[in-house]
Design an enzyme around this catalytic site. Structure first.
Site, mmCIF file in Angstrom:
data_model
loop_
_atom_site.group_PDB
_atom_site.id
_atom_site.type_symbol
_atom_site.label_atom_id
_atom_site.label_comp_id
_atom_site.label_asym_id
_atom_site.label_seq_id
_atom_site.Cartn_x
_atom_site.Cartn_y
_atom_site.Cartn_z
ATOM 1 N N LEU A 113 0.849 -1.188 0.000
ATOM 2 C CA LEU A 113 0.000 0.000 0.000
ATOM 3 C C LEU A 113 0.888 1.243 0.000
ATOM 4 C CD1 LEU A 113 -2.600 -1.194 2.651
ATOM 5 C CD2 LEU A 113 -3.033 -0.845 0.200
ATOM 6 N N HIS A 129 -0.176 -11.896 9.495
ATOM 7 C CA HIS A 129 1.086 -12.365 8.927
ATOM 8 C C HIS A 129 1.399 -13.750 9.498
ATOM 9 C CE1 HIS A 129 4.976 -11.939 7.014
ATOM 10 N NE2 HIS A 129 5.513 -12.447 8.110
ATOM 11 N N ASP A 165 5.281 -5.150 7.421
ATOM 12 C CA ASP A 165 5.022 -5.990 8.600
ATOM 13 C C ASP A 165 5.683 -5.436 9.863
ATOM 14 O OD1 ASP A 165 3.620 -7.734 6.891
ATOM 15 O OD2 ASP A 165 5.452 -8.804 6.378
HETATM 16 C C1 GRF Z 1 -2.432 -15.922 4.832
HETATM 17 O O1 GRF Z 1 -1.482 -16.893 5.124
HETATM 18 C C2 GRF Z 1 -2.041 -14.618 5.480
HETATM 19 O O2 GRF Z 1 -1.325 -14.786 6.655
HETATM 20 C C3 GRF Z 1 -1.158 -13.977 4.453
HETATM 21 O O3 GRF Z 1 -1.741 -14.328 3.220
HETATM 22 C C4 GRF Z 1 -2.428 -15.570 3.360
HETATM 23 C C5 GRF Z 1 -3.815 -15.383 2.798
HETATM 24 O O4 GRF Z 1 -4.512 -16.590 2.693
HETATM 25 N N1 GRF Z 1 -1.065 -12.560 4.679
HETATM 26 P P1 GRF Z 1 -6.055 -16.598 2.314
HETATM 27 O O5 GRF Z 1 -6.209 -15.915 0.966
HETATM 28 O O6 GRF Z 1 -6.804 -15.877 3.394
HETATM 29 O O7 GRF Z 1 -6.428 -18.034 2.234
#
Ligand code: GRF
Length: 224
Positions: A113, A129, A165
């Site tokens: 972003l 994350h 992050d």
């Molecule tokens: C998840 O592992 C999240 O931690 C990361 O991206 C992934 C998204 O998975 N930021 P989903 O599309 O919600 O299945």
């Protein structure tokens, strides 16, 4: 140096009181949307939280299908439809704002972003994350943990700031690395925890129990 996050404090709201309108959230997602699904299943339409929009950069994202199935408004902001990232984020920001959300929820949104977007929704954007931040930030956090020989990793829900992050942590939960160190097994375990932790964090924010500590803007305080 990045400016400190604002002193956010969400007003307390009794969740059983049907006269109080739901806490509105917009979700941004690029992928299959299993975290979105967990939010829809565990929170949406039950009085406290309403998912009012799902946006994506990917026209074919599974998250958009899940949103449509739940009757939630969707929009797509593909990079190639805009002259640059600023233009895309300005358009996406207008769309987000038109839904009057209390919170913007990144659920596997795979684009960085821009600073104006983060500033526009300062203190009102959260991310999940798949690691115990500050360990293993950035892409492929699960692969990084395996590569590093870690015996445990986990999941972090945090506020989003201008870094990658790096924002203040709201909730974290540990996940042990399985004995055989199989990637698929670890991924499944991490995702299971994500699907519990993200709705839990959003619920706490919607209930007005999450505050950034004014004396230390890197710290989040959670009321009982
Ligand atoms: C998840 O592992 C999240 O931690 C990361 O991206 C992934 C998204 O998975 N930021 P989903 O599309 O919600 O299945």
């Amino acid at each position: 140096m990045a400016p400190p996050p604002p002193n956010i404090s969400f007003a307390k709201r009794p969740c059983e009181d049907a006269r109080v309108s739901a806490f509105r959230i917009v979700v941004l997602a690029s992928g299959s949307g299993t975290n979105l699904q967990a939010i829809l299943d565990r929170l949406h339409g039950q009085g406290l939280v309403e998912v009012v929009g799902v946006g994506s950069d990917k026209p074919g994202a599974g998250a958009l299908e899940r949103a449509a199935r739940a009757g939630v408004d969707t929009a797509v902001f593909p990079a190639d439809a805009y002259p640059d990232r600023m233009g895309r984020d300005a358009a996406m920001g207008d769309w987000v704002e038109s839904h009057h959300p209390g919170l913007v929820v990144l659920a596997g949104y795979m684009q960085l972003l821009t600073e104006p977007f983060v500033a526009r929704f300062a203190g009102r954007i959260v991310n999940i994350h798949p690691a115990l931040l500050p360990s293993f930030p950035g892409l492929d956090a699960i692969g990084q943990a395996l590569e590093a020989g870690a015996e445990e990793t986990g999941v972090t829900v945090h506020f989003v700031d201008e870094g990658i992050d790096t924002g203040p942590v709201i909730l974290q939960r540990r996940v042990p690395v399985p004995v055989g160190r199989e990637r698929g097994v670890l991924e499944a375990a991490v995702h299971n925890v994500e699907h519990e932790l993200y709705p839990e964090a959003i619920r706490m924010i919607a209930e007005g129990r999450v505050r950034i500590d004014p004396s230390d803007p890197r710290k989040v305080a959670i009321d009982d």
